[in-house]
Design a protein around this motif. Structure first.
Motif, PDB file in Angstrom:
ATOM      1  N   SER A 299      12.747   8.866 -48.697  1.00  0.00           N
ATOM      2  CA  SER A 299      13.798   8.040 -49.279  1.00  0.00           C
ATOM      3  C   SER A 299      13.495   6.584 -48.986  1.00  0.00           C
ATOM      4  O   SER A 299      12.495   6.253 -48.353  1.00  0.00           O
ATOM      5  CB  SER A 299      15.147   8.418 -48.666  1.00  0.00           C
ATOM      6  N   GLN A 300      14.396   5.734 -49.405  1.00  0.00           N
ATOM      7  CA  GLN A 300      14.232   4.306 -49.157  1.00  0.00           C
ATOM      8  C   GLN A 300      14.063   4.014 -47.655  1.00  0.00           C
ATOM      9  O   GLN A 300      13.341   3.099 -47.282  1.00  0.00           O
ATOM     10  CB  GLN A 300      15.476   3.573 -49.681  1.00  0.00           C
TER      11      GLN A 300
ATOM     12  N   ASP B 179      15.485   5.281 -57.398  1.00  0.00           N
ATOM     13  CA  ASP B 179      14.199   5.479 -58.098  1.00  0.00           C
ATOM     14  C   ASP B 179      13.789   6.947 -58.112  1.00  0.00           C
ATOM     15  O   ASP B 179      14.030   7.677 -57.165  1.00  0.00           O
ATOM     16  CB  ASP B 179      13.085   4.689 -57.374  1.00  0.00           C
ATOM     17  N   ARG B 180      13.149   7.330 -59.185  1.00  0.00           N
ATOM     18  CA  ARG B 180      12.523   8.651 -59.260  1.00  0.00           C
ATOM     19  C   ARG B 180      11.065   8.428 -59.602  1.00  0.00           C
ATOM     20  O   ARG B 180      10.759   7.702 -60.560  1.00  0.00           O
ATOM     21  CB  ARG B 180      13.177   9.529 -60.345  1.00  0.00           C
TER      22      ARG B 180
ATOM     23  N   PHE C  72      10.086   2.974 -53.281  1.00  0.00           N
ATOM     24  CA  PHE C  72      11.334   3.524 -53.819  1.00  0.00           C
ATOM     25  C   PHE C  72      12.583   2.791 -53.340  1.00  0.00           C
ATOM     26  O   PHE C  72      12.672   2.393 -52.185  1.00  0.00           O
ATOM     27  CB  PHE C  72      11.503   4.989 -53.370  1.00  0.00           C
ATOM     28  N   THR C  73      13.551   2.656 -54.251  1.00  0.00           N
ATOM     29  CA  THR C  73      14.924   2.415 -53.795  1.00  0.00           C
ATOM     30  C   THR C  73      15.589   3.772 -53.906  1.00  0.00           C
ATOM     31  O   THR C  73      14.974   4.724 -54.398  1.00  0.00           O
ATOM     32  CB  THR C  73      15.660   1.427 -54.708  1.00  0.00           C
ATOM     33  N   ASP C  74      16.837   3.887 -53.449  1.00  0.00           N
ATOM     34  CA  ASP C  74      17.444   5.218 -53.440  1.00  0.00           C
ATOM     35  C   ASP C  74      17.696   5.797 -54.818  1.00  0.00           C
ATOM     36  O   ASP C  74      17.891   6.994 -54.961  1.00  0.00           O
ATOM     37  CB  ASP C  74      18.727   5.195 -52.607  1.00  0.00           C
TER      38      ASP C  74
ATOM     39  N   ASP D 123       9.785  10.684 -54.408  1.00  0.00           N
ATOM     40  CA  ASP D 123      11.140  10.327 -53.965  1.00  0.00           C
ATOM     41  C   ASP D 123      11.846  11.605 -53.547  1.00  0.00           C
ATOM     42  O   ASP D 123      11.639  12.670 -54.134  1.00  0.00           O
ATOM     43  CB  ASP D 123      11.903   9.611 -55.084  1.00  0.00           C
TER      44      ASP D 123
END
Ligand SMILES: Nc1ncnc2c1ncn2[C@@H]1O[C@H](COP(=O)(O)OP(=O)(O)OP(=O)(O)O)[C@@H](O)[C@H]1O
Ligand SMILES: [Mg+2]
Lengths: 411, 223, 403
Positions: free
Chosen positions: A122-123, A145-146, A141-143, A203
């Motif tokens: 995760s982020q 993002d996939r 990644f941000t939370d 992610d």
């Protein structure tokens, strides 16, 4: 000070002997300073790298996970990860906690495929490791993002650019093979082949649905708050986790290969240095014995005119300390150019090492100079001089005055 | 014809900038069978002169003819050869080889001269007998008295049947009785075996044994 | 002879001094012997174990090495029996055997694990070490079952006789599986190797992968590793234009060769330090010893010993010291090497990544024993020669009245 001067005079009187002693001790000092700073560089760089790249400060896993780690068991998971993470970050010792899911995954670009270590993150991963800084293209990644992140060489080899689609196949928690397509959102480079060539970051939400992991993860990587030592932090965590299926482990548990490699390297270096110094002490012992024999008459005279036993010992010790000082300076001077090179320019080790070496050397290797190393070498240099001198000095002080005055009449 | 002919021998030592003239033009002959005592106060140049005759030192100028051959300026190997075969040395402080026993100490120069073992054994037996050390022949030097050590040194000096034996104050480290005995033995050897001796001493008593006395003072012969 | 006698007598009459010098030499020789045992262990491991596994020459299907997946079966050798026959007819070829490697998912009721499958020929000369490492069952088990490691058996809760499913992607890209009985359990020194590999006969592998009559690699074992280049050239000629790649062990292990060279360099530097320190200590001691006896040497010169004779006398003593010290050094070093040859030095996981198993085994060689023995003598001899040179340059008088 007078005694020191007398010592200096005596060592100048026998230059050949002094210079041979100086050569051997100077080499010992050189080896010591060089080896220590090399070792320190190696040690701190490698350990920091291992922690920053992968291991964090501590990790929380299912109690039985490590016994079966080889098969990346999804069934031995940290269930209800969110609650565990929250309870961890609620304590004042945990700064960040990042859940991970490690799994075996087949990655394809439609033309070719290969098997990699999938790592669902995760982020928060950006807070426990340095991955954020290793991104060379795209972004971490941000939370929401996939997508996936791939090593630079691997992405190039698979002819993938940011935005391209990858196809992942993995066996889920129930033993069923699942399939998913995801876009490449970032490219990274750690300079550490085991990550660069073997790991694909996914992610965590995508990983969860690919593996049917719902809210669980396979481990939680933790960074402690500043001022919390690892042992202290681990103790508190394990107390907290006492009645759960989870256990917290130190980062060293996950860098065992590296830790043991570094330790055995340093171990063999110390053994080598020890033997080297034994030889140096023997040399010192021998030449001081000679000095004492040669100067028996002189020592007798000094005693006769009122020098105490301790004065004789101190005189000889000053002599050996003077030799050690010269040798130490020579050793430092000898080491200086090497140290300069190693700390400022560094050497390129990684290119000559096989990919499988589990030690993150990074692009270049630098030595780490600390004043303590010089002090230590200084102390050991002086100590070995004194050790070698002690027996002859004591023996000299015990000579009876009359015997030593008449010493010249023999043969 | 003289065994040794010494002509205008000079020797200077250089100590930093000062030059010490130890010998200032010494000339004399040594005949075969001589028993010469060199006498003189401390520092007059006795040791220097004997070292030159013994070819363990080189003169600053002048010549020493040993059986008509000038030994000054020969190569080190030639000089070693001469010392080995033609000259015997007796030192003030005996200078025996500490790890070897009496027989071995005497034998050493013979081994250097490549004498066959049988010859060596015979010669050593004879010499041990001559210097009266039969009962001590397997002793190490540190198990002997000063007089006994000097007798070993005498035997060692004689072992290769040298033409000349040089002794620099052979009695200085001995008490006077023992010293006199040593000189008497040397005298006996001189008479029986016709060995030529040149030795230095402080001891005035020794004079009565000498066939010839050379008195040195400040590096020159006074009589 | 007399020189040797004097030398030995002198060593005996100054036991402390002799002991000091001998200890210094012994330590140096001991270090060098231990280090040599280590380097040679590495080399030995490389040449026996690694070459044992990789062979001296590999004939690989063209394109296989370029595939993304190291376990790809997209490129395989057609008619490998022909290659084997050709290879066997070449001079110096001891064995040529086919291998078919593939990625496999080993499945039991509740667990699965990804492994490297190895299809091997039961007649292969490469099976020796595998055969020796079997702890349950036998190598023949590959004919109708699989061989797995003890570690895999533990992990997957399997025992001899149990059945496993092996799932692969066959040559047409479709998933395919067969079940096999476990007919052998092995354990090698390398846990990495054990974790990864399972074995079955090449025929079974061909059936599983739907690759009849094909292999991914043919490995050749030669009587002498130096024949690899010529043999490889012969093969290249015979198979010119065919889709095969021929590699010698040098090419296969390029990285390791470099590493060994690097390691060698490191060792030489370490040895150099040892030698310099030892030489300084020994020279010092020998010098002291000789100066102490200067008057004795002066006397010998006065009674007719030549310069060369004195040189010989002094160096004989150095030689004796070197001899005794080197003997002591070997007495120190050889047991250490033998110990680590037997039990291995645990260099941790790092040695596994160098393909050396979990511990690192030393190797004792006559060559290094002789070399180190000679080095010890040479160090002492050099020290003595220096002392002798210092002494014989002085005049007889100066030697006689030393200090
Ligand atoms: N190696 C040397 N360097 C400088 N001067 C020397 C040396 N050897 C001797 N001399 C000097 O030469 C002179 C003669 O010395 P020598 O030893 O021959 O005297 P000596 O008659 O043997 O004295 P002694 O009876 O004390 O033994 C002395 O003044 C001495 O100081
Ligand atoms: Mg004198």
């Amino acid at each position: 000070m007078k005694l020191f001067k007398a010592g200096m005079k005596n060592i100048l009187r026998n230059r050949r002997r002094t210079s041979l002693n100086v050569i051997s001790l100077a080499l010992g000092i050189f080896m010591m300073v060089f080896g220590l700073s090399w070792g320190q560089g190696y040690h701190s760089y490698v350990y920091t790298a291992m922690r920053n790249f992968e291991a964090g400060d501590a990790q929380i896993l299912n109690r039985n996970y490590l016994k079966e780690e080889r098969r990346l068991p999804l069934d031995l998971a940290v269930s209800d990860t969110r609650r565990v993470v929250k309870s961890l970050t609620d304590t004042n010792i945990v700064k960040t906690a990042s859940p991970r899911i490690d799994f075996s995954v087949k990655v394809s670009n439609r033309m070719e495929s290969t098997r990699l270590l999938g790592r669902g993150v995760s982020q928060a991963e950006g807070e426990v490791t340095v991955i954020r800084n290793q991104i060379t293209e795209g972004r971490f990644f941000t939370d929401t993002d996939r997508g996936v992140l791939l090593g630079e060489d691997l992405a190039r080899r698979m002819k993938l650019n940011i935005g391209d689609t990858l196809y992942l196949t993995a066996i889920d928690r129930h033993g069923t093979e699942n399939f998913m397509s995801l876009k490449l959102t970032g490219i990274f480079k750690f300079g550490f082949p085991p990550i660069d060539r073997q790991v694909i970051f996914v992610d965590i939400e995508s990983a969860r649905s690919l593996l049917d992991m719902r809210a669980s993860s396979t481990r939680i990587v933790v960074r402690f708050t500043e001022g919390t030592s690892i042992t202290e932090g681990l103790e508190i965590l394990n107390e907290k986790l006492a009645n759960t299926e989870l256990t917290a482990y130190s980062w060293e548990r996950f860098a065992q290969e590296t830790v043991s490699a570094v330790q055995s390297d340093m171990g063999s270096f110390y053994v080598f240095i020890l033997i080297l110094y034994m030889m140096i002490i023997i040399g010192m012992y021998n030449s001081m014995s000679m000095t004492v024999r040669e100067r028996t008459g002189e020592i007798g005279t000094m005693r006769a005119i009122g020098a105490r036993r301790s004065d004789i010992i101190v005189l000889l010790l000053f002599e050996s300390i003077a030799i050690s000082c010269i040798a130490i300076i020579a050793g430092y001077l000898l080491a200086a150019p090497f140290m300069y090179y190693l700390t400022n320019i560094g050497i390129d080790i990684s290119s000559s090492l096989p990919d499988s070496v589990p030690v993150p050397f990074g692009e270049r290797f630098y030595a780490d100079i600390e004043p303590l190393q010089f002090l230590l070498a200084f102390a050991i240099g002086i100590a070995s001089g004194i050790t070698g001198t002690l027996i002859p000095a004591v023996r000299a002080s015990r000579l009876s005055i009359t015997d030593s005055l008449g010493a010249k009449k023999h043969g | 014809m003289a065994l040794i002919k010494i002509t205008d021998l000079h020797k200077q030592y250089h100590l930093g900038r000062t030059t010490i003239a130890a010998l200032k033009g010494i000339s004399f002959d040594i005949e075969a069978g001589d028993f010469i005592t060199i006498l003189g106060p401390s520092g007059c140049g006795k040791t220097t002169l004997l070292n030159l005759i013994g070819s363990i030192d080189d003169p600053s100028s002048g010549s020493i003819l040993f059986e008509d051959q000038n030994i000054c300026g020969l190569s080190d190997n030639r000089k070693s050869e001469i010392r080995l075969t033609k000259i015997g040395f007796i030192f003030q402080s005996f200078n025996l080889i500490p790890v070897l026993n009496v027989r071995e100490n005497i034998e050493f120069p013979m081994i250097l001269a490549n004498a066959p073992p049988r010859t060596r054994t015979a010669r050593i037996d004879e010499l041990v007998e001559t210097v009266g050390l039969k009962d001590f022949e397997l002793h190490k030097p540190d198990e002997l008295s000063g007089g006994q050590r000097q007798r070993v040194a005498i035997a060692r000096a004689l072992v290769n049947r040298p033409k000349l034996v040089i002794a620099d104050e052979p009695t200085a480290n001995l008490d006077s009785v023992t010293g006199t005995m040593i000189i008497e033995e040397m005298k006996a050897l001189n008479e029986q075996e016709k060995v030529t001796f040149v030795f230095s001493t402080h001891n005035q008593d020794v004079m009565k044994y000498a066939k010839r006395i050379i008195r040195l003072k400040d590096g020159a012969i006074v009589s | 002879m007399i020189f040797l006698k004097i030398a030995l007598l002198n060593l005996r009459s100054h036991p402390r001094r002799t002991a000091v010098i001998i200890t210094a030499i012994a330590l140096a020789v001991g270090i060098m012997e231990t280090v040599a045992g280590m380097v040679d262990g590495m080399r030995n491991n490389f040449f026996t174990n690694m070459l044992e596994e990789s062979g001296h020459i590999q004939v690989i299907a063209a394109g296989k090495e370029d595939s993304l997946d190291p376990f790809s079966i997209e490129h395989t050798l057609d008619e490998y029996t022909d290659i084997i026959d050709t290879a066997r007819s070449l001079p110096g070829v001891e064995d040529a055997s086919p291998f078919l490697t593939f990625g496999a998912l080993l499945i039991t009721e509740e667990k699965n694990i990804f492994m490297a499958g190895n299809g091997i020929s039961s007649a292969s000369g490469f099976n020796k070490s595998l055969d020796e490492s079997i702890v349950k069952g036998s190598l023949n088990g590959i004919e109708d079952g699989v061989l797995i490691s003890r570690e895999t058996a533990r992990l997957m809760k399997l025992d001899y006789g149990d059945t496993v499913i092996i799932l692969v992607e066959d040559s047409e890209g479709a998933p395919y599986y067969l079940s096999f009985p476990v007919r052998g359990i092995y354990q090698t020194k390398s846990s990495d190797f054990d974790n990864m590999n399972l074995f079955m006969s090449i025929e079974q592998a061909q059936e599983l992968l739907y690759l009849p009559g094909r292999a991914s690699t043919v490995k050749l074992k030669l009587t002498d590793k130096d024949l690899a280049q010529t043999a490889a050239e012969h093969l290249a000629q015979a198979y010119a234009g065919m889709p095969v790649v021929i590699k010698t062990w040098r090419q296969i292990h390029g990285n390791f060769m470099l590493l060994i060279d690097l390691f060698d360099l490191f060792i030489y530097i370490m040895n150099l330090f040892t030698v310099i320190v030892a030489a300084a200590v020994i020279t010092n001691s020998v010098l002291m010893n000789m100066f102490d006896r200067a008057r004795e040497f002066g006397t010998m010169r006065a009674v007719g010993l030549k310069k060369s004779g004195l040189f010989a006398l002094i160096t004989t003593e150095g030689l004796s010291l070197g001899f005794l010290g080197s003997l002591a050094g070997l007495a120190l070093g050889i047991p250490v090497v033998l110990y680590f040859q037997e039990y291995g030095l645990d260099f941790g996981a790092i040695s596994e990544s160098f393909g050396m198993g979990s511990a690192f085994y030393f190797h004792l060689t006559a060559k290094y024993i002789i070399l180190n023995f000679a080095s010890g003598i040479l160090i002492a001899l050099a020290g003595a020669a220096y002392a002798a040179w210092v002494i014989i340059r002085k005049s007889v008088i100066d030697t006689l009245s030393w200090r």
